[in-house]
Design a protein around this motif. Sequence first.
Motif, PDB file in Angstrom:
ATOM      1  N   PRO A   1      53.183  29.923  38.100  1.00  0.00           N
ATOM      2  CA  PRO A   1      51.914  30.649  38.029  1.00  0.00           C
ATOM      3  C   PRO A   1      51.035  30.138  36.894  1.00  0.00           C
ATOM      4  O   PRO A   1      51.526  29.572  35.915  1.00  0.00           O
ATOM      5  CB  PRO A   1      52.353  32.097  37.783  1.00  0.00           C
ATOM      6  N   ALA A   2      49.725  30.350  37.044  1.00  0.00           N
ATOM      7  CA  ALA A   2      48.792  29.967  35.990  1.00  0.00           C
ATOM      8  C   ALA A   2      48.982  30.836  34.754  1.00  0.00           C
ATOM      9  O   ALA A   2      48.895  30.370  33.624  1.00  0.00           O
ATOM     10  CB  ALA A   2      47.356  30.072  36.501  1.00  0.00           C
ATOM     11  N   PHE A   3      49.266  32.126  34.966  1.00  0.00           N
ATOM     12  CA  PHE A   3      49.575  33.043  33.871  1.00  0.00           C
ATOM     13  C   PHE A   3      50.241  34.277  34.458  1.00  0.00           C
ATOM     14  O   PHE A   3      50.223  34.496  35.678  1.00  0.00           O
ATOM     15  CB  PHE A   3      48.330  33.421  33.061  1.00  0.00           C
ATOM     16  N   SER A   4      50.836  35.086  33.596  1.00  0.00           N
ATOM     17  CA  SER A   4      51.544  36.297  34.028  1.00  0.00           C
ATOM     18  C   SER A   4      51.220  37.434  33.069  1.00  0.00           C
ATOM     19  O   SER A   4      50.797  37.213  31.932  1.00  0.00           O
ATOM     20  CB  SER A   4      53.060  36.069  34.056  1.00  0.00           C
ATOM     21  N   ALA A   5      51.424  38.664  33.543  1.00  0.00           N
ATOM     22  CA  ALA A   5      51.196  39.840  32.707  1.00  0.00           C
ATOM     23  C   ALA A   5      52.122  40.952  33.160  1.00  0.00           C
ATOM     24  O   ALA A   5      52.373  41.109  34.354  1.00  0.00           O
ATOM     25  CB  ALA A   5      49.739  40.295  32.785  1.00  0.00           C
ATOM     26  N   ASN A   6      52.655  41.713  32.209  1.00  0.00           N
ATOM     27  CA  ASN A   6      53.466  42.885  32.510  1.00  0.00           C
ATOM     28  C   ASN A   6      52.556  44.115  32.540  1.00  0.00           C
ATOM     29  O   ASN A   6      51.889  44.424  31.558  1.00  0.00           O
ATOM     30  CB  ASN A   6      54.572  43.064  31.469  1.00  0.00           C
TER      31      ASN A   6
ATOM     32  N   ALA B   1      40.671  30.266  28.512  1.00  0.00           N
ATOM     33  CA  ALA B   1      41.732  30.585  29.465  1.00  0.00           C
ATOM     34  C   ALA B   1      42.231  32.010  29.251  1.00  0.00           C
ATOM     35  O   ALA B   1      42.492  32.738  30.221  1.00  0.00           O
ATOM     36  CB  ALA B   1      42.884  29.588  29.325  1.00  0.00           C
ATOM     37  N   ARG B   2      42.362  32.427  27.985  1.00  0.00           N
ATOM     38  CA  ARG B   2      42.798  33.799  27.702  1.00  0.00           C
ATOM     39  C   ARG B   2      41.762  34.808  28.189  1.00  0.00           C
ATOM     40  O   ARG B   2      42.122  35.850  28.762  1.00  0.00           O
ATOM     41  CB  ARG B   2      43.041  33.980  26.204  1.00  0.00           C
ATOM     42  N   GLN B   3      40.498  34.509  27.973  1.00  0.00           N
ATOM     43  CA  GLN B   3      39.447  35.403  28.442  1.00  0.00           C
ATOM     44  C   GLN B   3      39.468  35.532  29.958  1.00  0.00           C
ATOM     45  O   GLN B   3      39.321  36.630  30.509  1.00  0.00           O
ATOM     46  CB  GLN B   3      38.079  34.904  27.968  1.00  0.00           C
ATOM     47  N   GLU B   4      39.656  34.404  30.658  1.00  0.00           N
ATOM     48  CA  GLU B   4      39.715  34.430  32.108  1.00  0.00           C
ATOM     49  C   GLU B   4      40.931  35.226  32.581  1.00  0.00           C
ATOM     50  O   GLU B   4      40.842  36.022  33.523  1.00  0.00           O
ATOM     51  CB  GLU B   4      39.771  33.005  32.656  1.00  0.00           C
ATOM     52  N   ALA B   5      42.080  35.031  31.914  1.00  0.00           N
ATOM     53  CA  ALA B   5      43.286  35.768  32.286  1.00  0.00           C
ATOM     54  C   ALA B   5      43.083  37.262  32.079  1.00  0.00           C
ATOM     55  O   ALA B   5      43.475  38.082  32.925  1.00  0.00           O
ATOM     56  CB  ALA B   5      44.477  35.267  31.470  1.00  0.00           C
TER      57      ALA B   5
END
Length: 248
Positions: A238-243, A48-52
């Motif tokens: 959301p499935a994931f977020s990023a700044n 999941a981290r790799q996909e994100a």
Amino acid sequence: MKKINLSTRCGGFTLVETLLAIGLVGVLLSLFLVVFVPARGMIRQALARQEAERITTVLRTELNTLRGNQQASQTAQTSTPTSFISPFDKAFYWMQKCDKPSSAIVIFSYRADTREGVRPDGTYPALPANQNQPNAYTQLVTIACPMDDPVHSKEIKDAVGNVFVVRMTELEPQPNGTFKVAAKPGTIKGAQSPERFIIEENNTVRGAIVYYRADFYIMAPPNPARYKNKPWKRLGRPAFSANLTFRR
């Protein structure tokens, strides 16, 4: 007369031996679950981290790229919502499109047919979903574009894997050095156009930077028509977020 012993034991396991065997299998199974289940969870988290990270990289790369059909003319002094004089201007206008899901940025992969001609944006057309098997003339492409893009929006239905919808919300710098998430996505405080960020000192143009939070939602089912008139709150979490940032 010869006496026959009827109590002679036949081959097999006694009840005690059977119970011991069952107990041993139970212990081994418990040890297996203790080791395997956490390992499987760690593998899922790593994937999941790799996909994100991959999807985030696609977004950042696209916002720093001007495709052939996105470049403004050499004589243009300012950008428009569809033609840009710099990648910063493109990111600025694309962020404004994130005020609602129906025009926000989408990221998805599709299998391109390289037998067809290259389009003005440098991509090949997508194969229909029922024909997108890998072979010598196909290429897996990952694209980021506005959901209302006149070309790529039609290819979302042919996507391979998840389709992500991106909400971009400004992170407003605070006097104490922290950041606050803006109340409304798609807006940049105090600016209606990217020219707001051009600052000249002694005939030298200084740079500009916009901080934002990117929230990535999974489009399910992958049908842009279902997002018309739908507010962000209807998409859930959301499935994931990023700044992230984009800068000149």
